[in-house]
Design a protein around this motif. Structure first.
Motif, short mmCIF file in Angstrom:
data_model
loop_
_atom_site.label_atom_id
_atom_site.label_comp_id
_atom_site.label_asym_id
_atom_site.label_seq_id
_atom_site.Cartn_x
_atom_site.Cartn_y
_atom_site.Cartn_z
N ARG A 379 29.89 55.06 18.29
CA ARG A 379 31.03 54.66 19.06
C ARG A 379 32.00 56.14 19.02
N ALA A 380 32.16 56.57 18.11
CA ALA A 380 33.07 57.73 18.09
C ALA A 380 32.32 58.90 18.89
N GLY A 381 31.05 58.87 19.17
CA GLY A 381 30.55 59.90 20.00
C GLY A 381 30.72 59.38 21.50
N VAL A 382 31.41 58.31 21.94
CA VAL A 382 31.86 57.92 23.12
C VAL A 382 33.45 58.14 23.46
N THR A 383 34.02 57.66 22.48
CA THR A 383 35.56 57.76 22.55
C THR A 383 36.17 58.07 21.05
N ARG A 446 32.83 53.05 34.78
CA ARG A 446 33.73 53.75 35.65
C ARG A 446 34.47 55.07 35.03
N LEU A 447 34.44 55.94 35.55
CA LEU A 447 34.97 57.14 35.32
C LEU A 447 36.50 57.10 34.76
N SER A 448 37.28 56.23 35.54
CA SER A 448 38.57 55.90 35.32
C SER A 448 38.70 55.08 34.01
N ASP A 449 37.74 54.14 33.99
CA ASP A 449 37.99 53.30 32.79
C ASP A 449 37.48 54.14 31.46
N TYR A 450 36.65 55.07 31.76
CA TYR A 450 36.35 55.84 30.66
C TYR A 450 37.25 56.76 30.15
N GLY A 454 40.04 56.72 26.13
CA GLY A 454 40.10 57.57 25.34
C GLY A 454 38.88 58.56 25.10
N GLY A 455 37.90 58.58 26.10
CA GLY A 455 36.80 59.33 26.02
C GLY A 455 36.74 60.85 26.10
N HIS A 456 35.60 61.35 25.82
CA HIS A 456 35.52 62.78 25.77
C HIS A 456 35.34 63.37 26.79
N MET A 457 36.84 63.64 27.84
CA MET A 457 36.55 63.80 29.06
C MET A 457 36.39 65.25 29.25
N ASP A 458 36.38 66.11 28.38
CA ASP A 458 36.21 67.46 28.38
C ASP A 458 34.66 67.83 28.36
N HIS A 459 33.99 66.84 27.88
CA HIS A 459 32.41 66.95 27.91
C HIS A 459 31.81 66.10 28.79
N VAL A 460 32.22 65.92 29.78
CA VAL A 460 31.85 65.26 30.98
C VAL A 460 31.04 66.31 31.86
#
Length: 496
Positions: A379-383, A446-450, A454-460
């Motif tokens: 889970r930490a790899g997701v958020t 959804r990207l907005s939900d991600y 607190g997702g890793h947005m800089d890795h998208v």
């Protein structure tokens, strides 16, 4: 598909993909056979699996261009590529973001799929074995290569259930037990056959999607129902053709003349007396011990479960059919002058009714369900806030797949999911010698939900970046029986 790794003495490199932390020589593989030292670079040697769904509005097939995933999607209803976690790599050590966090657009909605291979110590398989035969007492140990790897659980309707693996067998016993458990789980999850022995019970050869072998005998069909249910289904087939029918079953043996179905048809009382414990009319429990004979009992002669016929109701020449719940065993009897059943050649119309029972039995198969708990490291790899991912899954905002295959997520705390391994692409599971299983997991939302998680947005990364030569990537056709992971009906949360 490459990770830089610190060099050590003798040109070895250290792999940090799992807790074993192997030192790998040039040209060699780590203990898991998944990572190797290729000219001083740590390389994932298994191919990264990508699902293709080339579906156009006109129904035409869009060609795959030599490994390039650069179709612009202009006439497609949804992205035709799904990046699975098979061969993607893991999040270990825990703080690393998932190997791939892929953005795509589905029907005008910005989506994201987080892709990672989870290392599972808290995992196992549930095995459903379609058979009427007794495999062993409930809670009996199940062994592979002589080591305990699980136990027998409940008997279900026409099937026996095994629970294999789990953290106590993987890490709580001896090293040999852990290795045997990991080997058995890996083989079963990847579709290979595994021989299992049950304490005080049978030897079973299990392979997902194949008929089980019990004590060397291939199971061809599962029972049509218990003895009582069989009476209910086929009473009309016997009416007017035979005076009495006994359907032998380890759980509930049925007697036609006493059963409600027989009463409604006006079938006369035959004077039959059954051994075992009478339940409701026409239903008997415990007529014999469990076994591999008639109807899952230990008997070879069905007359063993009968007492003497009541002379006040029975008569000479009374006819009786005895049959098992699969139709595998069947015999026809006529009472003699002493009211004793004497076996005779079965009339054709009764033989046809036995064949009808067999026809209504489904093919016996072994079904293997992988079950794992997605914990902190995954889970930490997701958020950065793992509990939010759990809540998102429970709220059906995030869809969990395993190699692109649909999963069932258990209610309650945590992300505990099950998947039918036959729906996962071939060789989708791996292992690490801690020991633990490696299973692919994808989270789609959804990207907005991600972003809210607190997702890793800089890795998208956009799906369009996955193009060009793909030496470590293989495309696999999407299985038609599986929902497409990016389709609305497979992603109820994102398209709520």
């Amino acid at each position: 598909m490459q990770d830089p790794a610190p060099a050590v003495a003798d040109d070895k490199i250290r792999c940090d993909a799992c807790p074993v932390m192997c030192f790998i020589k040039p040209g060699a593989l780590g203990a898991c056979d998944r990572y190797g030292n290729e000219a001083g670079v740590l390389v994932r040697v298994d191919p990264h699996v990508v699902l293709d769904h080339w579906l156009s509005d006109g129904g035409a097939v869009v060609p795959f261009n030599a490994g390039a995933l650069d179709w612009d999607g202009s006439i497609l209803r949804e992205p035709a590529t799904f990046i699975t976690a098979i061969g993607a790599g893991t999040t270990y050590p825990d703080y690393k973001p998932a190997p791939f966090i892929v953005a795509s657009e589905v029907e005008g909605v910005d989506m994201v799929t987080i892709v990672t291979e989870g290392i599972f110590s808290y995992c196992g398989v549930k095995v459903k074995i379609d058979t009427d035969r007794h495999l062993g007492p409930e809670r009996a140990l199940v062994r592979a290569d002589g080591e305990p790897v699980g136990h027998v659980t409940t008997g279900e309707y026409g099937s026996q259930m095994l629970s294999l693996g789990g953290v106590h067998h993987l890490t709580g016993g001896t090293k040999r037990e852990g290795r045997a458990t990991c080997d058995a789980l890996l083989a079963l999850c990847n579709g290979a056959a595994v021989e299992l022995t049950v304490d005080e019970g049978a030897t079973v050869l299990v392979q997902a999607g194949k008929p089980p072998l019990v004590n060397g005998q291939v199971e061809e069909r599962m029972r049509v129902g218990c003895g009582s249910a069989t009476i209910g289904m086929f009473a009309k087939q016997w009416f007017g053709k035979v005076d009495e029918v006994v359907v032998v079953d380890d759980h509930i043996t049925g007697v036609l003349s006493e059963h409600q179905a027989g009463k409604l048809l006006g079938i006369a009382d035959s004077g039959i007396k059954m051994k075992g414990r009478r339940s409701t009319p026409g239903r008997y429990f415990q007529v014999a011990e469990p076994g591999t004979g008639w109807g899952g009992t230990n008997i070879a002669d069905p007359l063993q479960i009968l007492g003497s016929f009541d002379p006040r109701k029975a008569r000479p020449s009374l006819t009786m059919l005895m049959v098992s719940t699969t139709g595998e065993h069947a015999s026809y009897y006529v009472l003699d002058e002493a009211l004793r059943p004497v076996e005779q050649t079965m009339p054709d119309d009764l033989a046809r009714s036995v064949a009808l029972i067999q026809e209504n039995c489904e093919p016996a198969l072994s079904t293997v369900l992988f079950m794992g708990g997605a914990g902190g490291s995954l889970r930490a790899g997701v958020t950065e806030n793992p509990v939010r991912l759990t809540r998102s899954v429970k709220d059906a905002l995030t869809v969990v797949t395993c190699g692109g295959a649909p999963t069932y997520v258990w209610p309650g705390g945590g992300i505990t999911f099950m998947v039918d391994v036959s729906k996962v692409p071939a060789n989708g599971f791996g292992y690490v010698p801690t020991p633990a299983l490696v299973a692919p997991v994808e989270f789609t939302l959804r990207l907005s939900d991600y972003e809210k998680l607190g997702g890793h947005m800089d890795h998208v990364r956009p799906l369009s970046e996955f193009r060009g030569p793909a030496a470590h990537r293989t495309r696999v056709p999407h299985r038609a029986e599986n929902p497409w992971p990016l389709m609305p009906d497979a992603a109820r949360g994102p398209h709520r």
